[in-house]
Design a protein around this motif. Sequence first.
Motif, short mmCIF file in Angstrom:
data_model
loop_
_atom_site.label_atom_id
_atom_site.label_comp_id
_atom_site.label_asym_id
_atom_site.label_seq_id
_atom_site.Cartn_x
_atom_site.Cartn_y
_atom_site.Cartn_z
N SER A 90 -8.49 3.07 -11.12
CA SER A 90 -9.04 3.05 -9.77
C SER A 90 -8.15 3.83 -8.80
CB SER A 90 -9.16 1.59 -9.30
OG SER A 90 -9.69 1.51 -8.00
N ASN A 91 -8.79 4.70 -8.02
CA ASN A 91 -8.10 5.52 -7.00
C ASN A 91 -7.14 6.54 -7.58
OD1 ASN A 91 -9.22 4.91 -4.54
ND2 ASN A 91 -7.40 3.93 -3.68
N ALA A 92 -7.26 6.84 -8.87
CA ALA A 92 -6.30 7.74 -9.53
C ALA A 92 -6.27 9.13 -8.89
CB ALA A 92 -6.64 7.86 -11.01
N ASN A 93 -7.39 9.54 -8.28
CA ASN A 93 -7.44 10.86 -7.65
C ASN A 93 -6.77 10.89 -6.28
OD1 ASN A 93 -9.40 9.26 -6.47
ND2 ASN A 93 -10.81 10.97 -6.08
N LYS A 94 -6.25 9.74 -5.84
CA LYS A 94 -5.54 9.66 -4.56
C LYS A 94 -4.08 9.25 -4.73
CE LYS A 94 -9.70 8.09 -2.07
NZ LYS A 94 -10.24 6.98 -1.23
N ILE A 95 -3.76 8.66 -5.87
CA ILE A 95 -2.41 8.11 -6.09
C ILE A 95 -1.50 9.18 -6.70
CG2 ILE A 95 -1.08 6.40 -7.38
CD1 ILE A 95 -3.59 4.60 -7.29
N HIS A 130 3.87 7.92 -4.86
CA HIS A 130 3.32 6.63 -4.46
C HIS A 130 3.73 5.54 -5.45
CE1 HIS A 130 -0.17 8.77 -2.18
NE2 HIS A 130 0.85 8.52 -1.37
N MET A 131 3.66 5.85 -6.74
CA MET A 131 4.01 4.86 -7.76
C MET A 131 5.51 4.58 -7.76
SD MET A 131 1.43 5.66 -10.94
CE MET A 131 1.77 7.41 -11.08
N LEU A 132 6.31 5.61 -7.64
CA LEU A 132 7.76 5.44 -7.63
C LEU A 132 8.22 4.55 -6.48
CD1 LEU A 132 8.87 9.09 -8.46
CD2 LEU A 132 9.41 7.08 -9.86
N ARG A 133 7.52 4.64 -5.35
CA ARG A 133 7.92 3.90 -4.14
C ARG A 133 7.10 2.62 -3.94
NH1 ARG A 133 11.48 6.76 -1.14
NH2 ARG A 133 11.55 9.03 -1.42
N HIS A 134 6.30 2.24 -4.92
CA HIS A 134 5.46 1.03 -4.81
C HIS A 134 4.50 1.11 -3.62
CE1 HIS A 134 7.61 -1.10 -7.98
NE2 HIS A 134 8.75 -0.71 -7.43
N ARG A 135 3.91 2.29 -3.43
CA ARG A 135 2.95 2.50 -2.35
C ARG A 135 1.59 2.95 -2.88
NH1 ARG A 135 5.01 2.39 2.69
NH2 ARG A 135 3.43 3.80 3.55
N SER A 136 1.30 2.60 -4.11
CA SER A 136 0.06 3.04 -4.75
C SER A 136 -1.13 2.15 -4.46
CB SER A 136 0.26 3.11 -6.27
OG SER A 136 0.43 1.80 -6.80
N GLY A 137 -0.87 0.87 -4.25
CA GLY A 137 -1.96 -0.10 -4.09
C GLY A 137 -2.44 -0.68 -5.41
N ARG A 190 -9.07 -3.46 -13.00
CA ARG A 190 -8.65 -3.97 -11.69
C ARG A 190 -8.87 -2.94 -10.58
NH1 ARG A 190 -7.42 -9.52 -11.40
NH2 ARG A 190 -6.45 -10.13 -13.38
N LYS A 191 -9.37 -3.42 -9.46
CA LYS A 191 -9.48 -2.58 -8.27
C LYS A 191 -8.13 -2.56 -7.56
CE LYS A 191 -13.87 -1.84 -8.82
NZ LYS A 191 -14.35 -0.50 -9.23
N VAL A 192 -7.93 -1.55 -6.71
CA VAL A 192 -6.66 -1.47 -5.98
C VAL A 192 -6.60 -2.55 -4.92
CG1 VAL A 192 -6.31 0.99 -6.40
CG2 VAL A 192 -7.62 0.25 -4.40
N ASP A 193 -5.39 -2.94 -4.55
CA ASP A 193 -5.18 -3.95 -3.52
C ASP A 193 -5.22 -3.33 -2.12
OD1 ASP A 193 -4.95 -5.94 -5.41
OD2 ASP A 193 -2.76 -5.83 -5.50
N PHE A 194 -4.85 -2.04 -2.03
CA PHE A 194 -4.91 -1.32 -0.76
C PHE A 194 -4.90 0.17 -1.05
CE2 PHE A 194 -0.48 -2.44 -1.68
CZ PHE A 194 0.18 -1.22 -1.60
N GLN A 195 -5.12 0.98 -0.03
CA GLN A 195 -5.18 2.42 -0.21
C GLN A 195 -3.78 3.03 -0.31
OE1 GLN A 195 -8.06 4.29 -0.73
NE2 GLN A 195 -8.82 2.19 -0.93
#
Length: 440
Positions: A111-116, A120-127, A157-162
């Motif tokens: 989910s949202n892979a085209n935006k993450i 974002h993942m390294l900094r825990h900002r992916s959602g 699972r859907k993302v928790d936030f953008q």
Amino acid sequence: MIKNITCIAFLISYTITAQTFNKTKIDSLFTLLEANNQGMGSISIYKEGKQVYKNSIGYLDLENTIKANEKTKYRIGSITKTFTATMIMQLVDEKKLSLETLLSDYFPEVSNANKITIEHMLRHRSGLFNLTEDENFMKWMLVPNTRKQMMDRIVKRKVDFQPDEKTTYSNTNYLLLSYIAEEIEGKTYAEILESRIIKPLGLKRTGYGKKINTKDNEALSYVRENSKWKLVENQTDMSVPIGAGSIVSTPTELNSFYTSLFSGKLVSKASLEKMMDTSTGMGIGLGGETFFDKQAYGHNGGIDGFQSLTLYVPEDKITISYMGNGVVMSPNNCIVNVLKSYYDKEYKLPKFDGPIELKTEALDLYLGIYTSESFPFQITITKKDTVLIADAKDGPTFPLVGYTKDGFKSDRAGALLNFHPTENKMILELNGNKATFIRK
């Protein structure tokens, strides 16, 4: 795997010098901890890349009375993330990857892979949803899992936030980063760790975890129940956390790794600066904040009863790691006591008196919302039956036990809270620092 590491920023307030080092004082602390069953584990302190203190207390195997020592291996939990982030930044340095690379380049089904992005993942900002919060996690964490099984759980699972909306700790980020590194290198995470970190640094007691083997000087973990140590029998299969929490090591070798990272031996200067940038809430594989004009960086970890913490202070060039396989006094609190003694500050050895029992109505004196100009969290004090509870907004929640009149503590959080009800005031002592709170 433990989420919150903000409190590490309050650990150090003086510069270490050779003149203030008092080994006997620190030895006395660990003798006291061991004698009062307040912990089992190992600690190491490095100054300018050299070990200046080490100690071990308790047993790696209590049933067979095998004592821990400086080469005892412990599961380090989420400190693994610093290793994973370092290897990802090495790939960035080698232009095999960029921080702007999208998750969809590798796993478009998420989910949202085209935006993450990788950053974002390294900094825990992916959602991305945190898989360790899955309702069945405690069952499937104990058995080997294939990548497909893990990916199926992530995909549903859907993302928790953008992306980039906020910072929220999620182990899923570092699991996916592990898979991406494997895709790029054509190797397993364990093989990448070996070739990129372990061999170059000459580490002998660090590696990808397996089933605990006490014959290899590897510690089992214990919890304190009814004044006795109880073995933690369930062991996470390392196919579950991989780059989020699979590594085993020793305090000495963790210090060696952190010292090498911050001295520029593992990543470029530009990449290290990005890792140390905590302006969005967390760095890349690191946590840290400014305090008393000093900056500390590090990570903590918790898995299967093991708790650990590693810190590095660039200004003083010190690294300190504590690993516990039996924890009553938290790693934070333990390290604070070590540093008080190490700096030769005004210091009394902790006392381990039994808790003061209070009736539920007696706790009403302390309830309310407390704020401070010098502390980043608003603290709400509530109660549940006869237990007082501290809830730090955007931080940890922990139960308190009474230790003196109007005084409460949490060994897990390493905090003392002394209330002045008639003045609507509370004094928080956390990691060797004091902050005054006023009740709203």
